[in-house]
Scaffold this active site. Structure first.
Site, PDB file in Angstrom:
ATOM      1  N   ARG A  43       4.112 -28.262   5.442  1.00  0.00           N
ATOM      2  CA  ARG A  43       5.271 -27.668   6.074  1.00  0.00           C
ATOM      3  C   ARG A  43       5.033 -27.721   7.576  1.00  0.00           C
ATOM      4  O   ARG A  43       3.925 -27.431   8.055  1.00  0.00           O
ATOM      5  CB  ARG A  43       5.389 -26.219   5.585  1.00  0.00           C
ATOM      6  CG  ARG A  43       6.746 -25.644   5.622  1.00  0.00           C
ATOM      7  CD  ARG A  43       7.762 -26.313   4.744  1.00  0.00           C
ATOM      8  NE  ARG A  43       9.043 -25.692   5.024  1.00  0.00           N
ATOM      9  CZ  ARG A  43      10.209 -26.312   4.964  1.00  0.00           C
ATOM     10  NH1 ARG A  43      10.287 -27.585   4.615  1.00  0.00           N
ATOM     11  NH2 ARG A  43      11.317 -25.659   5.240  1.00  0.00           N
ATOM     12  N   ARG A 100       0.818  -1.223   0.000  1.00  0.00           N
ATOM     13  CA  ARG A 100       0.000   0.000   0.000  1.00  0.00           C
ATOM     14  C   ARG A 100       0.845   1.263   0.000  1.00  0.00           C
ATOM     15  O   ARG A 100       1.953   1.275   0.523  1.00  0.00           O
ATOM     16  CB  ARG A 100      -1.012  -0.016   1.145  1.00  0.00           C
ATOM     17  CG  ARG A 100      -0.493  -0.214   2.526  1.00  0.00           C
ATOM     18  CD  ARG A 100      -1.600   0.092   3.545  1.00  0.00           C
ATOM     19  NE  ARG A 100      -2.363  -1.083   3.934  1.00  0.00           N
ATOM     20  CZ  ARG A 100      -2.070  -1.843   4.989  1.00  0.00           C
ATOM     21  NH1 ARG A 100      -1.033  -1.561   5.740  1.00  0.00           N
ATOM     22  NH2 ARG A 100      -2.813  -2.873   5.295  1.00  0.00           N
TER      23      ARG A 100
END
Ligand code: UDP
Length: 367
Positions: A249, A176
């Protein structure tokens, strides 16, 4: 007639929400979990009055007012806003990628200046739709940020090259052009006052839970107790890996108590270079503005999942998604089992999405 309407396997967020909704509708539920506590991965362990996020940091955020009101009906949430800091070779940068980060990297002060640099760095990489995480990252933030703040962290976190990872993973992070270090764009955000166990306790209040129970090892006997089963564990394990293993994971946590009040001044510092073996250090007290004279920190070390370890993250690349699809097709044939949650749906869900999924499945089932 069976003793229970629903056997809920897994006392995490999906199982707890489903059990709560079913109980509310007058159904009899039994919740079982192989761990010795409820709450799944949102569980907090109390270490000397600090609520430790034992299975990794959890920050609740959502754009959905209904889901925000739902969790707030069980526990009040504090005003915590996640603003992790990145440490790259000893230099500190703001996250997510915003005007503060761009100033720290390039000394640019206006959005136009920042956009011009990113544009220039990204243009080399731009040729059509990003096919992997590296291409996606380069096109969003350019080469400098990719190399300093993304590549090392990502390749440690996933144990795979960024060119072999799906693009969507990096789109979790906002980019942003305002000075705003809030990691999330969502309207609502916070941590349950008094910790996440309060949320779990609220959801499971009055519901029978049996802990240290391994469902798959006692499947026939447990299934016989209820008309239907809600399964929230690994879907490949449920089907005894008949189409092969799904990859996940895992994480290893190193937690220590320190006799100082404030170790790093932030709930999270991400170590984004490849050479540091852990991805981040969490200082748990800062999630609740703790003022204790001591502190507890956790270093998070990613590792590949293998049986016996906790599966934290599904690896939603093409290969695994194709295997999952085979399990999903099987699961759709089942009339007495409902699958849900991060492991059973093999999806990189956040908490609010798990709740959304559980509420939707409960509604469909209980209507
Ligand atoms: N990521 C990164 N650098 C950071 C933080 C995140 O490159 O400092 C990437 C990394 O690939 C990670 C993904 O963004 O897996 C999503 O990050 P998020 O913080 O959402 O991960 P989680 O908290 O779920 O582990």
């Amino acid at each position: 007639m069976a003793e229970y309407d629903y056997l809920v396997v897994g006392a995490g967020l999906f199982g707890s929400v489903f059990a709560h909704e079913a109980t509310r509708k007058g159904k009899r539920c039994l919740v079982v979990d192989r761990r010795n506590h409820t709450g799944g991965n949102i569980y907090n362990e109390d270490i000397d009055s600090i609520h430790v996020h034992k299975y990794g940091p959890h920050i609740f955020h959502t754009n959905d007012k209904m889901i925000w009101d739902y969790v707030n009906s069980f526990v009040e949430f504090n005003r915590f806003t996640y603003t992790p800091v990145a440490n790259y070779k000893g230099e500190l940068y703001s996250l997510p990628f915003n005007m503060n980060t761009f100033y720290q990297l390039w000394k640019v002060k206006t959005p136009d200046e920042a956009k011009a640099i990113i544009e220039q760095q990204a243009s080399a990489a731009k040729n059509g739709r990003p096919a992997n995480l590296e291409e996606q990252a380069l096109s969003l933030v350019g080469k400098d940020i990719y190399e300093k703040l993304i590549k090392g962290y990502t390749e440690k976190q996933w144990g795979r090259r960024a060119v072999d990872l799906p693009a969507f993973i990096i789109k979790r992070l906002p980019v942003r052009f305002v000075y705003d270090n809030n990691y999330f764009n969502d309207k609502y955000q916070g941590i349950p006052t008094g910790g996440y166990n309060k949320l779990t306790e609220g959801l499971l209040s009055g519901i029978e839970c049996r802990l240290d129970v391994d469902y798959l090892q006692n499947k026939d006997e447990l299934d016989a107790l209820a008309d239907k089963t809600i399964f929230t564990g690994q879907i490949d394990e449920y089907y005894r890996y008949r189409f092969g293993h799904l990859e996940y994971r895992s994480l290893r946590f190193e937690t220590e108590r320190l006799e100082i009040a404030n170790y790093q001044g932030s709930a999270a510092v991400n170590y984004t270079e490849a050479e540091v073996p852990y991805t981040r250090i969490i200082e748990h007290k800062h999630f609740e503005f703790g003022t204790q004279p001591h502190t507890v920190i956790t270093r998070e070390y990613p590792q590949e999942w293998k049986p016996g370890l906790e599966p934290y993250y599904p690896i939603n690349d093409e290969k695994n998604n194709a295997v999952f699809k085979q399990y999903q097709d099987l699961s759709r044939e089942e009339s007495k089992i409902i699958f849900g949650g991060r492991l059973a749906e093999y999806k990189y869900y956040d908490m609010h999405q798990v709740i959304g999924s559980a509420l939707a499945k409960a509604k469909k089932e209980l209507e």
